[in-house]
Write an enzyme that holds these catalytic residues in place. Structure first.
Site, PDB file in Angstrom:
ATOM      1  N   HIS A  48       0.671  -1.332   0.020  1.00  0.00           N
ATOM      2  CA  HIS A  48      -0.083   0.020   0.100  1.00  0.00           C
ATOM      3  C   HIS A  48       0.814   1.032  -0.149  1.00  0.00           C
ATOM      4  CE1 HIS A  48      -4.030  -1.573   0.798  1.00  0.00           C
ATOM      5  NE2 HIS A  48      -3.269  -2.564   1.378  1.00  0.00           N
ATOM      6  N   LYS A  58      -8.195  14.247   5.207  1.00  0.00           N
ATOM      7  CA  LYS A  58      -7.397  13.142   5.145  1.00  0.00           C
ATOM      8  C   LYS A  58      -6.442  13.270   6.069  1.00  0.00           C
ATOM      9  CE  LYS A  58      -6.631  13.948   0.771  1.00  0.00           C
ATOM     10  NZ  LYS A  58      -6.943  12.732  -0.235  1.00  0.00           N
ATOM     11  N   ARG A  59      -5.534  12.037   6.492  1.00  0.00           N
ATOM     12  CA  ARG A  59      -4.439  12.288   7.604  1.00  0.00           C
ATOM     13  C   ARG A  59      -3.473  13.450   7.158  1.00  0.00           C
ATOM     14  NH1 ARG A  59      -3.994   8.313  11.669  1.00  0.00           N
ATOM     15  NH2 ARG A  59      -2.069   9.217  11.940  1.00  0.00           N
ATOM     16  N   LYS A 115       1.092  14.776   1.689  1.00  0.00           N
ATOM     17  CA  LYS A 115      -0.336  14.905   1.101  1.00  0.00           C
ATOM     18  C   LYS A 115      -0.642  16.529   0.882  1.00  0.00           C
ATOM     19  CE  LYS A 115      -2.370  10.888   3.513  1.00  0.00           C
ATOM     20  NZ  LYS A 115      -3.043  10.187   2.480  1.00  0.00           N
ATOM     21  N   THR A 126      -8.490   6.600  -1.593  1.00  0.00           N
ATOM     22  CA  THR A 126      -9.962   6.228  -1.645  1.00  0.00           C
ATOM     23  C   THR A 126     -10.906   7.408  -1.478  1.00  0.00           C
ATOM     24  OG1 THR A 126      -9.461   5.197   0.252  1.00  0.00           O
ATOM     25  CG2 THR A 126      -9.573   3.901  -1.205  1.00  0.00           C
ATOM     26  N   LYS A 139     -14.705   8.444  -3.337  1.00  0.00           N
ATOM     27  CA  LYS A 139     -15.912   8.632  -2.554  1.00  0.00           C
ATOM     28  C   LYS A 139     -16.416  10.060  -3.038  1.00  0.00           C
ATOM     29  CE  LYS A 139     -14.047   6.040   1.236  1.00  0.00           C
ATOM     30  NZ  LYS A 139     -13.301   5.987   2.270  1.00  0.00           N
TER      31      LYS A 139
HETATM   32  C1  NBG Z   1      -2.493   3.656   2.061  1.00  0.00           C
HETATM   33  C2  NBG Z   1      -2.166   4.780   0.994  1.00  0.00           C
HETATM   34  C3  NBG Z   1      -3.344   5.091   0.237  1.00  0.00           C
HETATM   35  C4  NBG Z   1      -4.236   3.995  -0.139  1.00  0.00           C
HETATM   36  C5  NBG Z   1      -4.593   3.236   1.343  1.00  0.00           C
HETATM   37  C6  NBG Z   1      -5.311   1.900   0.859  1.00  0.00           C
HETATM   38  C7  NBG Z   1      -0.875   2.727   3.926  1.00  0.00           C
HETATM   39  C8  NBG Z   1       0.149   2.062   4.279  1.00  0.00           C
HETATM   40  N1  NBG Z   1      -1.317   3.048   2.548  1.00  0.00           N
HETATM   41  O1  NBG Z   1      -2.781   5.811  -0.725  1.00  0.00           O
HETATM   42  O2  NBG Z   1      -1.409   5.668   1.407  1.00  0.00           O
HETATM   43  O3  NBG Z   1      -5.442   4.587  -0.714  1.00  0.00           O
HETATM   44  O4  NBG Z   1      -3.335   2.836   1.552  1.00  0.00           O
HETATM   45  O5  NBG Z   1      -4.738   1.233  -0.215  1.00  0.00           O
HETATM   46  O6  NBG Z   1      -1.710   3.332   4.906  1.00  0.00           O
END
Ligand code: NBG
Length: 890
Positions: free
Chosen positions: A428, A621-622, A627, A732, A736
């Protein structure tokens, strides 16, 4: 209340139900614990077992198969009177209340428990059916499940929302208020955990036999408060009140060993006896996952460290009260807290022990279920597919090998073949700080046997590589699972890769990048076919139908029924309505209503009054440097500067805008926390500036969560997904937002790219440099001073003139750009970012054009349903098929 408060037994009204025993289906009885068999097996489950149903080669029951048809009569009746009875029954019998003496919290609990009864009944049926037909199951192992609330989701899935609304109305409550009583299950950080929740939802809705496995953290994602502009963390005691959405399974408990030493088996060079001196018990809690449009109910099995057995009576009797409970405390801590790190790895010993407890309990459970089929272990890959959600569950690989070799007596080769055919791995992220590595000495101390197995895996792997590429020592060094650092480290991504038959990224660009970077050599060695892409998706149940009822009603009208909720391809019918003026107006009215709802939410959570007629510009988002929330707030500052230069008349002509931020920073991430402080400081100044008024408002909504997202996402006009190209694996929330009729302002990164391909580039505002250019820019900026354009320089100047409070507080953020190499390329992308904002404004002023973009986008977004992702995984990775329980005669 203690964490034991979830131990409420479920009682189904006797007059409405025939023979079922909720939550005690034989699928869940670990063979290793024969004493519990008698206790938990009863009714049809016991009958099946005694008849030898589970042990012979199963046949698929047909509609004529009486055994399953029995259940069709046992569904609890759906009429309002029965529902009322069951709610009242829970009020009185479970919570010791009377209908005349309750508050909304108790009304919620009683209603939720009555909904749970229904889910558990379907849960039993689903699992019994899948056992009976010998279905292959997928197990989605994830250390995070960011579930959010369940009540509304379950009501919609069961088709009982109206009935419950009526029942609650009759006793003086409004369903919406009752829904608001529920606390989020926040067992995750962000996208990765929410993805896992969407995936188990899709498995249930698409009838795939699949379970999630995770940990039941006593404290979930911390609650974020904003004090004086700073983030302050408070514990999330979500289990303080009873949790209706879990079912405790003391009968499903496994011992998990730590520490100790090894004794070699004299019979075999590969076999060891692990004599451990610390053993904890992991106990299961089952969380039913309601399937929409099907009677199938999925499951997330969460492990909790059980402490009761660790009470030391001898110490207690001798007066050592603290010592007597010392073991309990240590055990409890293991599953107490979720590590609040998103895209970072902390490398703490406690985290490693959490990961192992999770992996060991899960593997024991999967094998216990498998053993009941009486098939040889070599058939495991035909009955179980295990997906590793990132590297966090990777210890499951050596754990399965250990069980197969040491406990089951298989040879290394047999065990290795079974293991690699069972596991698949999803990566991820490629951020270096997120790559899990465990120091060899730490692993060796806590899990000596696993360390040995990892050495063996590495040795055998390197031997095959040496054969393939003789003498290439550099290659061996690069791909070794053991990094030759000081101390040595185990590279978990490499271990997961070697132990799996498929490795995938989560969006097309990300899957390409991992093939060119971290797994480049593995592609050469193991072949291209192993490395695939599975673009993420999101659940239309939660992220459309539940969170956006007005837009959903319009979609139902267009499609003719609610079938789109499980089949988003039907949304293409929206394109036919694109020139229907009445429809367009109602479409916009739905968006407007969502904006008003959010304006109210903002007022309650922040005290800031915003106009719902302004453009809502959202970045939630975080908080993370990659980001680039910092770039966003710099652009806000520049906008403020521009507005201040204008005459009042000019200003009034400007597009009114509300810039909305939300998101948590990891507690130890200082830079991210300073970004939050800067956003709040800027907001304070701008919002208090009478000259600006409603032309520009800035809001930081505290404590971002799944529930907050359900308010925010349907209300956006524009949402920002502006990571430096190549850094956001997928994202994601971008999906949405567009599924709710919002437009994206984004970089050419992650899933933004595929969204653009699907909806058409006119429907999305792209800007910024491309992924393949990033390395060159970074190189340049390492050796040359960045040259901020006039706009960015203006933002710096305003900060440095103390416009937003003490400039010293924010100087490190500017320094990271001007002196720190500007790793995330803010100075590079800022000019095109400002241009993109201008383009957004122009497009928004043309209302007709904007509504067209909004409708067309939704019409073309079907790819981003998690149902599509899950179907791809099922067909290309797991080799499993849908098994609707409906087929068996219900
Ligand atoms: C996160 C990514 C996102 C992705 C999500 C789900 C981790 C390690 N990765 O871009 O930063 O949408 O995983 O796949 O949290």
């Amino acid at each position: 209340m203690s964490q034991n408060s979830g131990y409420f037994s479920s009682t189904i009204p006797l007059n409405t139900v025939k023979a079922t025993t909720p939550g005690v289906h034989d699928a869940d009885v670990p063979v290793a614990r024969p004493t519990s068999l008698k206790r938990v097996l009863s009714g049809p489950a016991l009958k099946t077992m005694l008849a030898g149903g589970a042990s012979s080669q199963p046949k698929t029951p047909t509609r004529d198969d009486g055994e399953f048809r029995d259940y069709s009569h046992s569904e609890i009746s759906r009429d309002v009177a029965t529902i009322k009875n069951s709610v009242v029954m829970h009020l009185t019998a479970t919570f010791l209340r009377t209908p005349a003496n309750i508050d909304s919290g108790q009304a919620y609990l009683a209603s939720a428990f009555s909904v749970r009864d229904r889910l558990l009944q379907r849960w039993n049926l689903t699992n019994e059916y899948h056992d009976k037909i010998g279905a292959k199951r997928v197990y989605y192992m994830s250390l995070e499940f960011l579930i959010g609330r369940t009540f509304d989701n379950a009501l919609l899935a069961l088709g009982l929302r109206e009935e419950y609304s009526k029942v609650l109305g009759d006793v003086g409550f409004c369903l919406e208020d009752i829904i608001d009583e529920e606390r989020d299950a926040a067992l995750g950080n962000g996208g990765l955990g929410r993805l896992a929740a969407c995936y188990v939802d899709s498995m249930a809705c698409s009838n795939y036999p699949g379970w999630g496995y995770g940990l039941r953290y006593k404290y979930g994602m911390f609650q974020q408060q904003i004090l004086n502009g700073y983030q302050v963390e408070a514990p999330d005691c979500w289990l303080d009140s009873p949790n209706p959405w879990e079912f405790p399974r003391p009968d499903v408990t496994y011992p998990v060993k730590f520490y100790g030493h090894l004794v070699r088996d004299p019979q075999s060079e590969h076999r060891f006896k692990w004599e451990s001196n610390v053993v904890y018990d992991a106990m299961a809690f089952d969380v039913p996952v309601p399937g929409y449009g099907t009677t199938n109910v999925g499951n997330i099995r969460l492990w909790s460290c059980k402490t009761n057995t660790l009470f030391d009576l001898n110490k207690f009797n001798s007066g050592d009260y603290q010592g007597a409970t010392g073991g309990q405390v240590a055990a409890q801590i293991l599953t107490d807290v979720l590590y609040p790190n998103d895209n970072t790895s902390e490398g703490k010993e406690l985290r490693l022990r959490q990961e192992y407890l999770f992996c060991s309990a899960t593997m024991q459970d999967i094998l216990a279920r498998f053993r009941k089929t009486n098939r040889p272990l070599s058939d495991l890959p035909d009955m179980a597919a295990i997906q590793l959600n990132d590297t966090h569950p990777t210890l499951a690989v050596p754990e399965l090998l250990r069980i197969l070799i040491d406990d089951e007596g298989l040879s290394w080769d047999e065990a290795w073949e079974i293991t690699t055919r069972t596991f698949a791995f999803t990566n991820h992220t490629i951020l270096p700080e997120a790559m899990e590595k465990w120091p060899v000495p730490m692993l060796d101390k806590i899990l000596p046997r696993h360390m040995g197995i990892i050495y063996d895996i590495n040795l055998f792997f390197l031997q095959t590589v040496e054969k393939q590429f003789p003498g290439d020592r550099e290659l061996l060094r690069k791909i070794s699972i053991i990094e030759e650092s000081n101390p040595q480290q185990v590279r978990m991504a490499f271990l997961a890769c070697v132990g799996s038959h498929k490795v995938n990224g989560v969006a097309a660009i990300h899957s390409d990048i991992i093939k060119q970077t971290i797994f480049k050599d593995f592609v050469r060695i193991q072949g291209e076919a192993k490395f695939i892409n599975k673009t993420n998706g999101v659940s239309p149940r939660r992220w459309m139908n539940e969170c956006n009822p007005d837009m959903s009603a319009l979609l139902t009208e267009v499609v003719g029924d609610r079938s789109w909720v499980n089949d988003l391809t039907k949304l293409n019918q929206l394109e036919d309505r694109i020139s229907d003026a009445g429809f367009r107006e109602r479409w916009w009215a739905a968006k407007q209503k969502n904006k008003e709802r959010l304006a109210e939410y903002i007022l309650t959570t922040t005290g800031i009054k915003v106009s719902a007629h302004a453009l809502f510009d959202v970045q939630v988002k975080r908080i993370h440097e990659y980001k680039r929330q910092l770039m966003n707030i710099f652009s806000v500052i520049y906008r403020y500067y521009q507005l201040k230069q204008m005459s009042p008349e000019q200003r009034e002509q400007e597009l009114h805008r509300v810039v909305i931020f939300a998101g948590k920073a990891a507690s130890g991430y200082w830079v991210a926390k300073q970004v939050i402080k800067l956003i709040n400081s800027v907001a304070e100044v701008i919002n208090a500036d009478d000259e600006i008024g409603d032309v520009l408002k800035v809001v930081f909504i505290p404590d971002y969560s799944v529930t907050a997202a359900e308010y925010i996402i349907p209300a956006s006009d524009i949402s920002q997904h502006i990571s430096t190209a190549g850094t956001e694996a997928s994202g994601t929330s971008n999906m949405k937002f567009v599924l709710n009729g919002g437009i994206i302002l984004g970089t050419v990164d992650g899933a933004n790219i595929e969204i653009g391909e699907e909806v058409g580039e006119e429907q999305i505002f792209f800007f910024g440099c491309l992924a393949h250019e990033v390395e060159d820019f970074r190189h340049y900026l390492r050796f040359n001073q960045p040259k901020p354009d006039a706009a960015l320089q203006t933002a710096f100047d305003m900060i440095q003139r103390n416009t937003f409070g003490d400039a010293q507080l924010f100087q490190p953020l500017i320094d990271a750009i001007m002196r720190g190499g500007d790793v995330y390329l803010l100075s590079v992308d800022f000019p095109s970012y400002i241009q993109a904002h201008k383009a957004v404004e122009e497009a928004y002023r043309n209302h007709d054009e904007w509504v067209t973009k909004s409708i067309l986008s939704v019409a073309r977004m079907s790819k981003f349903s998690s149902d599509r992702s899950i179907q791809e995984y099922a067909e290309e990775v797991w080799n499993i098929e849908p098994q609707p329980v409906l087929n068996c005669g219900l």
